[in-house]
Design an enzyme around this catalytic site. Structure first.
Site, PDB file in Angstrom:
ATOM      1  N   HIS A  89      -1.039  10.191  -2.734  1.00 11.13           N
ATOM      2  CA  HIS A  89      -2.326   9.685  -2.269  1.00 11.13           C
ATOM      3  C   HIS A  89      -3.439  10.681  -2.539  1.00 11.13           C
ATOM      4  O   HIS A  89      -4.563  10.304  -2.865  1.00 11.13           O
ATOM      5  CB  HIS A  89      -2.275   9.361  -0.781  1.00 11.13           C
ATOM      6  CG  HIS A  89      -3.589   8.916  -0.233  1.00 11.13           C
ATOM      7  ND1 HIS A  89      -4.277   7.844  -0.731  1.00 11.13           N
ATOM      8  CD2 HIS A  89      -4.358   9.416   0.771  1.00 11.13           C
ATOM      9  CE1 HIS A  89      -5.401   7.678  -0.064  1.00 11.13           C
ATOM     10  NE2 HIS A  89      -5.484   8.633   0.846  1.00 11.13           N
ATOM     11  N   HIS A  93       0.833  -1.201   0.000  1.00  9.93           N
ATOM     12  CA  HIS A  93       0.000   0.000   0.000  1.00  9.93           C
ATOM     13  C   HIS A  93       0.868   1.252   0.000  1.00  9.93           C
ATOM     14  O   HIS A  93       1.506   1.580   0.996  1.00  9.93           O
ATOM     15  CB  HIS A  93      -0.878  -0.035   1.257  1.00  9.93           C
ATOM     16  CG  HIS A  93      -1.827   1.096   1.389  1.00  9.93           C
ATOM     17  ND1 HIS A  93      -1.731   2.018   2.404  1.00  9.93           N
ATOM     18  CD2 HIS A  93      -2.906   1.455   0.646  1.00  9.93           C
ATOM     19  CE1 HIS A  93      -2.717   2.889   2.299  1.00  9.93           C
ATOM     20  NE2 HIS A  93      -3.443   2.574   1.232  1.00  9.93           N
ATOM     21  N   GLU A 108       1.438  -0.454  -5.089  1.00 10.52           N
ATOM     22  CA  GLU A 108       0.281   0.379  -5.375  1.00 10.52           C
ATOM     23  C   GLU A 108       0.659   1.852  -5.479  1.00 10.52           C
ATOM     24  O   GLU A 108       0.917   2.495  -4.462  1.00 10.52           O
ATOM     25  CB  GLU A 108      -0.779   0.220  -4.275  1.00 10.52           C
ATOM     26  CG  GLU A 108      -2.051   0.992  -4.578  1.00 10.52           C
ATOM     27  CD  GLU A 108      -2.662   1.673  -3.368  1.00 10.52           C
ATOM     28  OE1 GLU A 108      -3.853   1.987  -3.434  1.00 10.52           O
ATOM     29  OE2 GLU A 108      -1.951   1.927  -2.375  1.00 10.52           O
ATOM     30  N   ASP A 140      -0.879   5.479  -6.153  1.00  9.19           N
ATOM     31  CA  ASP A 140      -2.048   6.330  -6.373  1.00  9.19           C
ATOM     32  C   ASP A 140      -1.643   7.407  -7.369  1.00  9.19           C
ATOM     33  O   ASP A 140      -0.616   8.069  -7.183  1.00  9.19           O
ATOM     34  CB  ASP A 140      -2.487   6.995  -5.064  1.00  9.19           C
ATOM     35  CG  ASP A 140      -3.005   5.996  -4.048  1.00  9.19           C
ATOM     36  OD1 ASP A 140      -3.571   4.973  -4.460  1.00  9.19           O
ATOM     37  OD2 ASP A 140      -2.839   6.257  -2.845  1.00  9.19           O
ATOM     38  N   GLU A 186      -4.100   3.270  -8.715  1.00 11.19           N
ATOM     39  CA  GLU A 186      -5.435   3.818  -8.446  1.00 11.19           C
ATOM     40  C   GLU A 186      -5.579   5.165  -9.136  1.00 11.19           C
ATOM     41  O   GLU A 186      -4.700   6.027  -9.008  1.00 11.19           O
ATOM     42  CB  GLU A 186      -5.690   3.988  -6.954  1.00 11.19           C
ATOM     43  CG  GLU A 186      -7.073   4.575  -6.663  1.00 11.19           C
ATOM     44  CD  GLU A 186      -7.350   4.829  -5.188  1.00 11.19           C
ATOM     45  OE1 GLU A 186      -8.347   5.532  -4.901  1.00 11.19           O
ATOM     46  OE2 GLU A 186      -6.584   4.351  -4.342  1.00 11.19           O
TER      47      GLU A 186
END
Length: 348
Positions: free
Chosen positions: A76, A34, A61, A63, A170
């Site tokens: 993020h 994450h 991951e 973002d 994401e």
């Protein structure tokens, strides 16, 4: 420009077994780092991603948000006051402003008001310095990475380790960014395609809390898509629709028409009284379940896994991981990939 060596590496990696990057029935869930190994390095830095890869994470991951000149970078949030030293740069003092993002008023400095060249003058900072004081020693060491730099890191680490490393980007606030003329889809799919990621068999999941951009992506790519859901609220691009509505049998059936899985918050999978029925319902709809986000610190753990009263203290993370795994999930997001793997492999 990509040379013959890079093209050869793409071909070689495409021949490596993909099964190691997805959870088959009865298999150990995939571990998704994450924002990188963000429990040990400032999040969304190349150092955090490399740390996660070295610890054996199956996926990393990033973002993704966009700069003023349309470059995908990893943060993020598009507000960067809390994760960079922008406040210490007097030349950017006049960029501080207030905006409404997905219905929420936010004050600070926003990535879309900076060119990539301007961002290069900033340095990342630990987002949770009170909970993770050890990470403060890395403040001011790292830049905000572009998505392409992350792709290059993955390729380099694949060459070094001989194993495939998955990507789990994401799209952050996609409707907002599209509304200001900076849509995610074209630059995202272009970069992924240029680095050899184009099919359902490639180690990529694209995730979003919104619905419209996932449906648009489904029409444009066969890369796997994940509908993120939370215990409260609903998609920013579908006022009047709640995540609760989306997690009924009918709602999950609808999600399965455009996505390959759901990404629920951990509270939707493990309640105080034990595992919920969500994983089973999602599997019945043909959806994978990748739960977020498992952290070691007490404030992020359910009450039954907290230990002591120190907010900086760490609780029974191993027990929490094992409970999530026992619920039947196919993957889990964590700030601590090494410790999550150890918890999954150790005897209870």
């Amino acid at each position: 420009m990509r040379g013959l060596a890079q093209l050869g590496l793409i071909v070689l990696m495409s021949l490596l077994p993909f099964s190691m990057l997805r959870a088959a029935p009865g298999a150990e869930p995939i571990i998704i780092a994450h924002r990188g190994a963000s429990g040990e390095r400032p999040e969304h830095t190349l150092a955090a991603y490399e740390r996660a890869i070295d610890q054996g994470a199956d996926y990393i991951e990033p973002d993704l948000v966009l700069t003023k000149d349309g470059v995908l970078v990893a943060r993020h949030e598009n507000e960067i006051g809390g994760t960079t030293d922008v406040a210490d740069h007097p030349e950017f003092a006049d960029r501080k402003t207030t905006k409404v993002i997905d219905g929420v008023e936010m004050a600070g400095w926003f990535i879309e008001d900076f060119t990539l060249a301007e961002l290069r003058t900033l340095r990342a900072r630990e987002r949770l310095p009170d909970l993770r004081p050890a990470n403060k020693r890395y403040d001011a060491l790292y830049q905000i990475p572009t998505f392409e730099e992350i792709l290059k890191l993955v390729r380099a680490k694949e060459a070094e380790t001989g194993r495939r490393i998955g990507l789990y980007p994401e799209t952050k606030h996609p409707s907002y960014f599209a509304g200001i003329g900076l849509p995610h889809q074209a630059p995202l799919l272009d970069l992924l395609s240029r680095y050899g990621y184009m099919t359902q068999a490639d180690p990529v999941f694209i995730q979003s809390f919104e619905v419209g951009n996932l449906k648009a992506l489904r029409a444009a790519t066969r890369l796997r898509l994940i509908q993120l859901v939370d215990a409260q609220g609903g998609p920013a691009d579908m006022p009047g629709t709640s995540y609760d509505d989306m997690l009924t049998v009918q709602g999950l059936t609808e999600i399965a028409t455009y996505a390959d899985g759901i990404g629920p918050s951990a509270a939707l999978v493990i309640a105080p009284e034990g595992a919920t029925a969500l994983v089973g319902r999602a599997h019945d709809a043909g959806l994978q379940v990748h739960v977020w986000t498992l952290r070691m610190e007490n404030p992020f753990l359910p009450a039954q896994y907290q230990r002591g009263d120190d907010p900086e203290g760490r609780g029974d993370f191993a027990g929490y991981v094992r409970a999530i795994v026992a619920a039947g999930v196919d993957g889990l997001f964590t700030d601590f990939p090494e410790q999550a793997r150890a918890a999954m492999t150790a005897a209870p």
